[in-house]
Scaffold this motif. Structure first.
Motif, short mmCIF file in Angstrom:
data_model
loop_
_atom_site.label_atom_id
_atom_site.label_comp_id
_atom_site.label_asym_id
_atom_site.label_seq_id
_atom_site.Cartn_x
_atom_site.Cartn_y
_atom_site.Cartn_z
N ARG A 164 1.22 -1.72 -6.32
CA ARG A 164 0.87 -0.78 -5.45
C ARG A 164 -0.50 -0.71 -5.29
O ARG A 164 -1.06 -0.03 -6.54
CB ARG A 164 1.70 0.53 -5.60
N THR B 101 0.78 -1.20 0.10
CA THR B 101 0.01 0.01 -0.15
C THR B 101 0.97 1.36 0.16
O THR B 101 0.08 2.24 -0.27
CB THR B 101 -0.77 0.02 1.12
N ASP B 102 2.07 1.08 0.21
CA ASP B 102 2.95 2.21 0.44
C ASP B 102 4.36 2.11 -0.34
O ASP B 102 4.53 2.46 -1.12
CB ASP B 102 3.02 2.72 1.90
N LYS B 103 4.93 1.29 0.32
CA LYS B 103 6.51 0.97 -0.10
C LYS B 103 6.86 -0.38 0.17
O LYS B 103 6.11 -1.20 1.28
CB LYS B 103 7.57 1.86 0.45
N ASN C 61 -4.31 3.84 -7.83
CA ASN C 61 -3.24 4.71 -7.31
C ASN C 61 -3.37 6.23 -7.57
O ASN C 61 -4.05 6.45 -9.04
CB ASN C 61 -1.90 4.28 -7.44
N LYS D 154 -3.25 1.75 -3.31
CA LYS D 154 -3.63 2.92 -2.33
C LYS D 154 -5.04 3.29 -2.32
O LYS D 154 -5.29 3.85 -1.23
CB LYS D 154 -2.58 4.18 -2.59
N ARG E 75 14.18 -0.64 -3.28
CA ARG E 75 12.78 -0.18 -2.67
C ARG E 75 11.98 0.46 -3.77
O ARG E 75 12.11 1.19 -4.28
CB ARG E 75 13.03 0.86 -1.70
N ASP F 17 7.77 2.00 -4.77
CA ASP F 17 6.68 2.96 -4.07
C ASP F 17 5.48 3.03 -5.32
O ASP F 17 4.84 3.76 -5.29
CB ASP F 17 7.11 4.25 -3.60
N LYS F 18 5.84 2.04 -6.69
CA LYS F 18 4.89 2.10 -7.50
C LYS F 18 4.91 0.55 -8.06
O LYS F 18 5.77 -0.30 -7.73
CB LYS F 18 5.23 3.20 -8.71
#
Length: 712
Positions: A554, A488-490, A712, A556, A526, A528-529
């Motif tokens: 991801r 949901t975030d990273k 997202n 969100k 890492r 985030d998408k």
């Protein structure tokens, strides 16, 4: 004319017509082209043949014992015999039509055909001599007809169920002695018995459906109308694999619907055997113990052997207490007191936990420490297991200076030491392990030491693995590790390889990593998408690995309401639309309950938001498995609705389609929206229809499988 006589006359005239028609068909059998409705009639042959068999035997009883029934036996016999002969003619006619179809070899069924014809012809003669009151001839013919019925049934059953099916229980044949696991051949003793039960009835001498015979190796390799049954140059597209992996409801699924199906274990055995190069003359013991086929075959074979041990089974409560997230304790096969212990989690492993196993030291017969960080001093802890037979120490990091401790394990038969920096002292110690049946010491060092070891242990099968003779070998692909694939975030992702010196190249833009297009892995990635991660391993002196691929999503924003326009196929309905937003990623098993499957109707959904949303993109997680008729969608369409504007098409994609069967792939289709005040989204993924000409199911409808929608 009395009513009975009128019916008898019709039946007698029908018999004359059937004789004439059958005689014409017998003569012109090789030149007949049947219309489809007569093919249907021909396939009724197994259905109608039971009527005349029963009637002929009843007629014989009434004929031989006319006074035992207390009825007007002459009229009853006439009814029975004429009806039996009429249905016999119909059965023979259907059989002649059936024999004209492709898939039957005349030489293999002609004995069955001729005995069936004789039943009809001699049965009619029996009736005629009885009507003429020439009873002595009629009695003789009745016995001949009944004998022919048995012979015809026997020959027909042999065609359908295998040679000598009818009378084999009456034969006193010495039982074939069971072969030991050490002597068992992969094909003869594991794969062939499955094919005999599930495939031979339609693909053998006398019945060659699709031009394919499977009862002999040479015919399997030759293949059938759709291509090689086993394609040695493209194992994944072998027709056996293609057809057993097709969904059950599809026309080309094998075994056909209504026939006994492969169990999950049988399917996995055939699949792993083919993908491991489909060896026909290879012993089970010659396979890599870490291979999927070896593990499946051993479990099946050992359970058949039901090896007995003199020690008692461990307490079930004790076994349950010893099981945890980093250690699995289980019976080597159901009902066996022998236990297999496997350790997991390299970072959590502590050699002291070996001491926990003292409570079941008598029952442990297999131990696996593969990839666990062991020291040479830890080997002394393993000598407490008196019945240990199999020990896996691959990639543990030991140098083997204390291997001599393991000589105390008198029952040790299989030892794996691959991937370790074994010292000269280790090889000297191994020369004294004469009780071993198998020893695995794969290494690119100490080739002279391995040669000397083979000379010292002539009765031990020693696999030395890679020897550097200048030939380039391909690396295994890297491993992609993460806690989950939907976040949901990273999220943080690690890439690993068993050989620490390799370089791992990767990409995040769904392109193939190579020497000119890559990022070099140095630390956890890492994200985030939404990303499709593709990775390959490279090292000097090796060929680059095939790629490893994973998709990360991801998610969100969740819709407040959602509804499917059309329900998914009942066999692949998951939890309905909820499946698409449960953040549980499906794997390559499309029957796991985590996927929704659509074939006759497109996947179409409307998602509504209670309050307007600013939305950047939407992604659809799908599966491609062409061998199972699951293709990328032919079209992906997305509409949005905002506070001020009604529905409008925001994106339309035509995904690239494959040109051959591939490995199963998890795929993602992403549509950019970049719109504020969105109140609803509608999406449609259309299945391929028809399937392309190169596919075995060309012309049929394809499937779309989807498991998640990410916004997202």
């Amino acid at each position: 004319m009395p009513k009975n006589q009128k019916i008898f006359s019709i039946l007698e005239n029908s018999l004359i017509a059937l004789h004439g028609l059958i005689f014409i068909l017998v003569i012109g059998q090789d030149y007949i082209q049947l219309p489809s409705f007569l093919e249907v009639f021909g396939r009724m042959h197994p259905l109608v043949l039971h009527f005349p068999i029963v009637m002929l035997f009843l007629a014989a009883l009434l004929f031989w014992f006319p006074d035992a029934w207390g009825i007007n036996s002459k009229v009853a016999l006439k009814w029975l015999l004429l009806s039996a002969l009429f249905f016999t003619g119909i059965t023979v006619l259907a059989g002649l039509f059936l024999s004209v179809e492709d898939g039957y070899i005349k030489e293999d069924f002609e004995n069955h055909q001729w005995t069936g014809l004789l039943v009809f012809w001699l049965g009619t003669s029996w009736y005629w001599f009885w009507v003429k009151e020439k009873l002595s001839i009629a009695k003789g013919l009745s016995l001949v007809v009944l004998a022919l019925v048995l012979a015809t049934g026997h020959l027909g059953a042999s065609l359908t169920h295998g040679e000598d099916f009818l009378f084999s229980p009456l034969k006193s044949v010495e039982a074939t002695p069971p072969v030991s696991f050490e002597e068992a051949l992969a094909y003869d003793h594991v794969v062939k018995p499955i094919l005999e039960q599930k495939c031979f009835s339609c693909h053998k001498a006398g019945k060659v459906k699709g031009g394919l015979r499977m009862d002999e190796i040479q015919y399997i390799l030759k293949g059938g109308e759709m291509g090689p049954a086993i394609d040695m140059e493209d194992l994944e597209n072998s027709q056996i694999l293609v057809h057993i992996l097709i969904p059950l409801e599809e026309e080309f699924h094998m075994p056909p619907k209504g026939k006994p199906q492969l169990t999950e274990t049988e399917l996995e055995l055939i699949q792993s055997w083919i993908l491991d190069s489909a060896h026909f003359d290879k012993k089970l013991t010659a396979y890599n113990p870490e291979s999927e086929f070896f593990a499946l075959a051993k479990e099946k074979f050992v359970s058949q052997e039901s090896k007995s041990y003199t020690f008692k089974a461990a307490n079930a409560k004790t076994i349950a207490e010893l099981n945890n997230d980093y250690r699995k304790v289980a019976a080597i096969y159901p009902t066996s007191p022998g236990l297999r212990v496997t350790f997991f989690g390299k970072n959590q492993f502590d050699p002291k936990t070996i001491d926990d196993l003292k409570r079941i030291k008598e029952q442990i017969v297999e131990l696996s420490f593969q990839n666990m960080p062991l020291k040479d001093d830890d080997l002394q802890k393993l000598t407490i297991f008196p019945n240990l037979e199999v020990l896996n120490l691959n990639f543990t990091g030991i140098e083997g200076n204390t291997l001599s401790e393991l000589k105390k394990l008198k029952n040790l038969k299989h030892l794996s030491l691959s991937g370790n920096p074994l010292s000269k002292a280790a090889f000297e110690s191994l020369k004294e392990f004469g009780q071993l049946k198998d020893l695995f010491v794969w290494t690119n060092k100490n080739s002279d030491a391995i040669s000397m070891l083979k000379a010292a242990l002539p009765n031990t099968k020693i696999e030395g693995g890679f020897q550097d003779d200048g030939t380039l070998y391909q690396l295994n692909p890297p491993q992609i590790e993460s806690d989950k694939s939907i976040f949901t975030d990273k999220i943080e992702i690690s890439l690993k390889h068993p050989i620490g010196s390799v370089k791992i190249f990767y990409t995040l833009d769904n392109t193939l990593p190579d020497s000119t297009n890559h990022l070099v892995y140095t630390e956890p990635i890492r994200l985030d998408k939404n990303v499709t991660l593709r990775a390959r391993a490279f090292a000097d002196g090796w060929l680059g690995s095939i790629e490893k691929q994973a998709v990360f999503f991801r998610s969100k924003i969740q819709p407040d309401k959602y509804e499917l326009t059309f329900p998914p196929n009942p066999q692949y309905k998951g939890s309905g639309a909820l499946t698409l937003f449960d953040l549980e990623k499906g794997d390559e098993d499309f029957a796991s309950g985590k996927w929704l499957g659509f074939q006759d109707k497109p996947f179409e959904i409307q998602m509504d938001f209670n309050s307007p949303q600013s939305i950047k993109n939407i992604a659809f997680s799908t599966l491609a498995a062409e061998g199972s008729y699951i293709f990328p969608p032919s079209k992906v369409e997305v509409w949005i609705k905002t506070q001020n504007v009604d529905w409008r098409l925001i994106d339309s994609q035509i995904p690239d389609q494959p040109t051959k069967n591939r490995n199963r792939l998890l795929q993602m289709y992403e549509s950019n929206i970049n719109q504020s005040e969105v109140t609803a989204i509608k999406a449609k993924l259309t299945p391929v229809n028809p399937l392309p000409k190169w596919h075995p199911g060309a012309g049929a409808k394809g499937w779309v499988f989807i498991d998640e929608i990410l916004i997202n």
